[in-house]
Each structure stands twice: as structure tokens, then as C-alpha cells.
Enzyme design. Structure first.
Site, PDB file in Angstrom:
ATOM      1  N   CYS A  33       0.792  -1.232   0.000  1.00 33.62           N
ATOM      2  CA  CYS A  33       0.000   0.000   0.000  1.00 33.62           C
ATOM      3  C   CYS A  33       0.826   1.284   0.000  1.00 33.62           C
ATOM      4  O   CYS A  33       0.253   2.370   0.133  1.00 33.62           O
ATOM      5  CB  CYS A  33      -0.947   0.011   1.190  1.00 33.62           C
ATOM      6  SG  CYS A  33      -0.119   0.045   2.767  1.00 33.62           S
ATOM      7  N   CYS A 102      11.671  11.360   3.159  1.00 33.08           N
ATOM      8  CA  CYS A 102      11.955  10.181   2.329  1.00 33.08           C
ATOM      9  C   CYS A 102      13.267   9.518   2.741  1.00 33.08           C
ATOM     10  O   CYS A 102      13.479   8.336   2.456  1.00 33.08           O
ATOM     11  CB  CYS A 102      12.019  10.561   0.857  1.00 33.08           C
ATOM     12  SG  CYS A 102      10.588  11.479   0.293  1.00 33.08           S
TER      13      CYS A 102
HETATM   14 FE1  FES Z   1       7.172   8.692  -0.133  1.00 35.87          FE
HETATM   15 FE2  FES Z   1       9.361   9.958  -0.997  1.00 35.87          FE
HETATM   16  S1  FES Z   1       9.204   7.967  -0.232  1.00 35.87           S
HETATM   17  S2  FES Z   1       7.314  10.688  -1.002  1.00 35.87           S
END
Ligand code: FES
Length: 121
Positions: A33, A102
Site C-alpha cells: 500500500c 523520504c
Molecule cells: Fe514517499 Fe518519498 S518515499 S514521497
């Protein structure tokens, strides 16, 4: 915009793939997901001699995973354990503010891979 180093690792990721006989595996996220990172490590004499990753994520997440594996290869488990999200961001020369999260996948997946190695050792 992304730094040149981020684009370099995104376009040409280092150490992408899997290690079939890995000594430790760390997984962050949910492959069904959303963002997801799996890190495989191979350990010899208390050092990470090989590391690979599989990812489902944005360009920033791919670049952070790539540079993390470059940073970790050859390091002792203690040194690798000490790598933080900030270290990864610094190595990349930074990320746009809305993409800094991230980089959080990498250090966490690495920690889990080291723990999985320690538990099975
Ligand atoms: Fe989800 Fe970068 S890993 S926006």
C-alpha cells in the site's frame, strides 16, 4: 529542485537488487500500500561486506537508499548502526524540505537488517 548528487543516484542507483543468502534483512513500510524499502546485508568479521536494496518509493527515496548502501559497504556493524537520517541527507547534499522524510526509510531499514543479523547470529 534536487541536487545533482540526488539525481545521479536516482538515475543510476548503486547496489539495487537482492542478496539471496543475506545474513540480515530489514523492511520498512508496506509493499502492498505505499512506500517500502527492503535492505539485505552480508556480514563477515563484524563488517558489512555486501548490501543491496529493493524499493518502492519516490526519486528521493531511491537516491537515499542508493547512497546509504555506498556509505555502509565495508563498515563495521557499529559504524553502520551509527548512521542517521541526517548523515544520509548530508551525504546527498540535502533534499527539498518536503522530501526530507523520504530519507527516513534508509537508516531504519538498515537498523532492522542489523538487528535481524544479530538475532540470527
Ligand atoms: Fe514517499 Fe518519498 S518515499 S514521497
Amino acid at each position: 529542485m534536487y541536487q545533482e548528487r540526488v539525481l545521479k543516484h536516482f538515475k543510476n542507483p548503486q547496489n539495487a537488487g537482492r542478496i539471496e543468502d543475506a545474513d540480515g534483512i530489514g523492511v520498512v513500510g508496506d509493499p502492498s500500500c505505499g512506500d517500502f524499502l527492503r535492505i539485505y546485508i552480508k556480514v563477515e568479521d563484524n563488517h558489512i561486506v555486501d548490501i543491496k536494496f529493493e524499493i518502492y518509493g519516490c526519486p528521493a527515496a531511491i537516491a537515499t537508499s542508493s547512497i546509504l548502501t555506498d556509505m555502509v559497504k565495508g563498515k563495521s556493524l557499529d559504524e553502520a548502526w551509527g548512521i542517521t537520517d541526517e548523515d544520509i541527507l548530508e551525504a546527498l547534499g540535502g533534499l527539498p524540505e518536503n522530501k526530507e522524510h523520504c530519507s527516513n526509510l534508509g537508516a531504519e531499514a538498515l537498523s532492522k537488517a542489523i538487528i535481524s543479523y544479530m538475532v540470527n547470529f
